[in-house]
Design a protein around this motif. Structure first.
Motif, mmCIF file in Angstrom:
data_model
loop_
_atom_site.group_PDB
_atom_site.id
_atom_site.type_symbol
_atom_site.label_atom_id
_atom_site.label_comp_id
_atom_site.label_asym_id
_atom_site.label_seq_id
_atom_site.Cartn_x
_atom_site.Cartn_y
_atom_site.Cartn_z
ATOM 1 N N UNK A 526 0.815 -1.222 0.000
ATOM 2 C CA UNK A 526 0.000 0.000 0.000
ATOM 3 C C UNK A 526 0.845 1.268 0.000
ATOM 4 N N UNK A 527 2.140 1.168 0.332
ATOM 5 C CA UNK A 527 2.964 2.363 0.481
ATOM 6 C C UNK A 527 3.027 3.197 -0.784
ATOM 7 N N UNK A 528 3.462 2.606 -1.886
ATOM 8 C CA UNK A 528 3.586 3.357 -3.131
ATOM 9 C C UNK A 528 2.214 3.691 -3.724
ATOM 10 N N UNK A 529 1.214 2.826 -3.474
ATOM 11 C CA UNK A 529 -0.129 3.112 -3.969
ATOM 12 C C UNK A 529 -0.680 4.376 -3.305
ATOM 13 N N UNK A 530 -0.552 4.465 -1.981
ATOM 14 C CA UNK A 530 -1.018 5.653 -1.264
ATOM 15 C C UNK A 530 -0.184 6.871 -1.658
ATOM 16 N N UNK A 531 1.120 6.666 -1.840
ATOM 17 C CA UNK A 531 1.972 7.777 -2.257
ATOM 18 C C UNK A 531 1.542 8.322 -3.619
ATOM 19 N N UNK A 532 1.180 7.429 -4.514
ATOM 20 C CA UNK A 532 0.741 7.856 -5.851
ATOM 21 C C UNK A 532 -0.545 8.672 -5.745
ATOM 22 N N UNK A 533 -1.478 8.225 -4.923
ATOM 23 C CA UNK A 533 -2.729 8.970 -4.758
ATOM 24 C C UNK A 533 -2.485 10.341 -4.134
ATOM 25 N N UNK A 534 -1.554 10.399 -3.150
ATOM 26 C CA UNK A 534 -1.266 11.695 -2.514
ATOM 27 C C UNK A 534 -0.684 12.678 -3.517
ATOM 28 N N UNK A 535 0.278 12.206 -4.321
ATOM 29 C CA UNK A 535 0.960 13.118 -5.262
ATOM 30 C C UNK A 535 0.060 13.470 -6.436
ATOM 31 N N UNK A 536 -0.567 12.471 -7.048
ATOM 32 C CA UNK A 536 -1.296 12.691 -8.301
ATOM 33 C C UNK A 536 -2.712 13.206 -8.028
ATOM 34 N N UNK A 537 -3.469 12.505 -7.172
ATOM 35 C CA UNK A 537 -4.869 12.872 -6.971
ATOM 36 C C UNK A 537 -5.020 14.075 -6.041
ATOM 37 N N UNK A 538 -4.225 14.097 -4.957
ATOM 38 C CA UNK A 538 -4.427 15.165 -3.968
ATOM 39 C C UNK A 538 -3.701 16.456 -4.340
ATOM 40 N N UNK A 539 -2.543 16.334 -5.007
ATOM 41 C CA UNK A 539 -1.741 17.522 -5.285
ATOM 42 C C UNK A 539 -1.606 17.828 -6.779
ATOM 43 N N UNK A 540 -2.269 17.073 -7.631
ATOM 44 C CA UNK A 540 -2.186 17.287 -9.085
ATOM 45 C C UNK A 540 -0.726 17.296 -9.563
ATOM 46 N N UNK A 541 0.082 16.381 -9.011
ATOM 47 C CA UNK A 541 1.474 16.293 -9.416
ATOM 48 C C UNK A 541 1.751 15.020 -10.185
ATOM 49 N N UNK A 542 3.000 14.624 -10.253
ATOM 50 C CA UNK A 542 3.415 13.424 -10.969
ATOM 51 C C UNK A 542 4.379 12.623 -10.103
ATOM 52 N N UNK A 543 4.260 11.283 -10.164
ATOM 53 C CA UNK A 543 5.164 10.372 -9.468
ATOM 54 C C UNK A 543 5.602 9.314 -10.462
ATOM 55 N N UNK A 544 6.904 9.308 -10.767
ATOM 56 C CA UNK A 544 7.438 8.399 -11.776
ATOM 57 C C UNK A 544 8.588 7.588 -11.194
ATOM 58 N N UNK A 545 8.794 6.408 -11.804
ATOM 59 C CA UNK A 545 9.895 5.535 -11.406
ATOM 60 C C UNK A 545 10.707 5.173 -12.647
ATOM 61 N N UNK A 546 12.008 5.373 -12.537
ATOM 62 C CA UNK A 546 12.919 4.990 -13.614
ATOM 63 C C UNK A 546 13.998 4.102 -13.020
ATOM 64 N N UNK A 547 14.202 2.931 -13.615
ATOM 65 C CA UNK A 547 15.146 1.978 -13.043
ATOM 66 C C UNK A 547 15.773 1.135 -14.141
ATOM 67 N N UNK A 548 17.025 0.757 -13.902
ATOM 68 C CA UNK A 548 17.742 -0.150 -14.797
ATOM 69 C C UNK A 548 18.422 -1.194 -13.924
ATOM 70 N N UNK A 549 18.341 -2.454 -14.338
ATOM 71 C CA UNK A 549 18.941 -3.541 -13.578
ATOM 72 C C UNK A 549 20.451 -3.333 -13.470
ATOM 73 N N UNK A 550 20.947 -3.449 -12.236
ATOM 74 C CA UNK A 550 22.371 -3.295 -11.988
ATOM 75 C C UNK A 550 22.839 -1.860 -11.843
ATOM 76 N N UNK A 551 21.954 -0.861 -12.062
ATOM 77 C CA UNK A 551 22.372 0.542 -12.003
ATOM 78 C C UNK A 551 21.637 1.334 -10.922
ATOM 79 N N UNK A 552 20.509 0.870 -10.448
ATOM 80 C CA UNK A 552 19.798 1.576 -9.393
ATOM 81 C C UNK A 552 18.421 2.044 -9.843
ATOM 82 N N UNK A 553 17.781 2.834 -8.984
ATOM 83 C CA UNK A 553 16.403 3.256 -9.206
ATOM 84 C C UNK A 553 16.278 4.744 -8.875
#
Length: 563
Positions: A526-553
């Protein structure tokens, strides 16, 4: 159900009492030596005065007797005068020597007729000669060995006149020796008794503080902890029973209201779920959504209760730690004054008595002077550290900022890092945190919710680094936090770790409710799901994830400056 408060760790209840006992003992220890030295000086001064007075009186009496010729032919009267001094307190030796420094009379028969050079006062020959020539009395403080101090008085006495003399030319010397062993021992016993009384008072004060802390804070806090644990287990029927009008009682009242609200909400949701199940498979999607909402509501309410408890405890801890921190400045000044006084005594009395030298060696005074200010500095740093932690807890909870307002995002990031600091320290290898803060304006947002988002993302980054350390324990873990201004109306917060990275198939489901890659019991999904709702739905912002194996997130949060 009635809860019995369990004991908190002893360090939490004994910190203030031990601090009071430690500081009081230190001050009592320093004052003990100061008072002891003062008593020693008083005893020496009084004995010197008494020796001078007795010497002048007895020498005058002897001169009178010799002038009256009562002692011209017999020493019986002389011995009577000498023996009358036996009642003089601490007077050890009384000698009357003739002009050739031989003993005419003494309070000890074995000294009769001995020469000065055979007596313990032989080193004072120069002083005796000076007193005889100047016809003035001399009183000195003498040391014999490491622990024996004496007062010696030398007074001239005009002996019987020779035939044809108007004034006697024979000048004898009256010697008085006083021992300081008993009076100094009595003075030390008096100081030790006063020190014992002071230590007893400090012990009583420490015990009183221990009882007050145990009754006023520990037991009441444990009631709240027990109720929270019960509610965390799903039993919402328990209630907090705390009397009074202090903050703990108010928090307990808020807990009870929250439990009633949760019970009502849970009962309504269960009722709705029963009705939806009766409608069949057609309404199954709606039922799933309601279950998701229920879990998120419980999670939100738990965070709210945790925030209230953290804010309340931070408020309770803030007052006593401010009291301690404020008074440490005065204690530090008093300590400097006392150490300065000891240094002044050593400057003006560079050759202390044997007892003081022994005490200085026993306590290692030079080390005490160096170490005690460092201890005071460490205590000041420790209380300042506690104040910073309490402030961070209050900033993180943001209970007084339920509405949207302009906040400094950097303060929220720093508070979250401080709360998670134990995670950084407990890692297998030190985690390097790099903060690249841009020049951001104040952002209108719900500060408590944004802090919750930062907490979730940083906790996930720490979990990823911990898992990667198990596979590659020799790599250097780092977390970079970068803030930038995007255009004129938005700000960006990037949280980057150098862990193992996230597969692309997992990235597509990161923000789905109940989706987790952690083992059973370690994650709710639920952590990232609630975080997404707080940023996108409550604050009209954006929450994105970019990751590559072996390089980090990298998680990137974008928020509008104004809602």
């Amino acid at each position: 159900m009635k809860f019995r408060p369990k004991s908190l760790p002893y360090s939490l209840r004994l910190t203030l009492p031990l601090l009071i006992l430690g500081l009081g003992s230190g001050v009592n220890f320093l004052s003990y030596h100061q008072i002891a030295q003062s008593n020693h000086d008083r005893v020496e001064r009084e004995t010197l005065q008494r020796a001078g007075f007795t010497g002048s009186q007895i020498s005058a009496v002897l001169e009178y007797l010799y002038r009256d010729m009562r002692l011209e032919k017999s020493n019986e009267g002389l011995n009577v005068v000498i023996n009358q001094l036996r009642s003089e307190a601490n007077l050890q030796t009384v000698l009357l020597m003739d002009e050739n420094n031989r003993v005419l009379a003494a309070n000890a028969p074995e000294l009769q007729g001995q020469d000065l050079m055979q007596l313990p006062i032989a080193p004072n020959l120069a002083l005796i000669t000076q007193a005889r020539m100047q016809l003035t009395g001399k009183t000195i403080l003498a040391e014999h060995g490491r622990r024996v101090k004496q007062v010696e008085a030398f007074y001239p006495v005009r002996l019987a006149r020779q035939p044809g003399e108007l004034q006697p030319s024979r000048i004898g010397i009256l010697v008085l020796r006083y021992s300081l062993v008993k009076p100094l021992a009595a003075a030390n016993a008096e100081v030790r008794q006063k020190g014992l009384v002071t230590s007893t008072i400090l012990l009583c004060i420490g015990l009183l503080f221990w009882v007050l802390l145990d009754r006023l804070i520990t037991k009441r806090a444990n009631v709240l902890v027990a109720i929270s644990q019960s509610w965390a287990g799903g039993d919402l029927s328990d209630r907090v029973k705390l009397s009074g009008s202090d903050e703990f009682a108010k928090i307990g009242s808020a807990f009870n209201q929250m439990a009633e609200s949760l019970e009502a909400s849970t009962a309504a949701i269960k009722s709705s779920a029963i009705e939806l199940r009766q409608r069949g498979e057609v309404l199954e999607t709606t039922l799933t959504q309601l279950q998701t909402t229920q879990s998120q509501l419980v999670q939100t309410e738990k965070m709210s209760s945790l925030g209230q408890m953290v804010a309340g405890i931070a408020h309770e801890v803030n007052n006593p730690i401010n009291f301690i921190h404020g008074n440490l400045t005065h204690v530090n000044r008093y300590t400097d004054d006392l150490l300065g006084l000891v240094a002044l005594y050593q400057e003006h009395y560079p050759q202390p008595i044997a007892d003081i030298e022994t005490a200085i060696e026993d306590i290692d005074l030079d080390f005490l002077r160096q170490d005690f200010p460092q201890i005071m500095s460490s205590m000041q740093m420790g209380t300042a550290r506690v104040k910073d932690i309490v402030l961070s807890l209050r900033n993180f909870s943001r209970l007084d900022e339920a509405a949207s307002k302009a906040v400094n995002l950097h303060e929220g990031i720093d508070s979250t890092l401080l709360i998670l600091q134990h995670r950084f320290k407990s890692s297998m290898r030190p985690i390097v945190v790099t903060k690249d803060y841009g020049d951001l304006p104040l952002v209108h947002c719900y500060a408590g919710q944004i802090n919750q988002v930062l907490m979730n993302i940083l906790a996930n980054a720490l979990d990823a680094i911990a898992e990667h350390l198990v596979v590659q324990p020799d790599y250097r873990p780092t977390i970079t936090i970068r803030t930038t201004l995007v255009g004129e109306q938005r700000v960006s917060i990037a949280i980057i770790d150098n862990g193992a990275g996230i597969p692309e198939s997992v990235q597509q489901r990161l923000f789905d409710p109940f989706f987790t890659t952690k083992d059973v019991g370690k994650g709710t999904g639920l952590g990232l799901s609630i975080s997404y709702q707080i940023v996108v739905d409550r604050h009209q912002g954006q929450l994105e994830c970019r990751s590559s194996l072996g390089q980090g997130t990298e998680f990137r949060i974008e928020l509008p400056i104004a809602l």
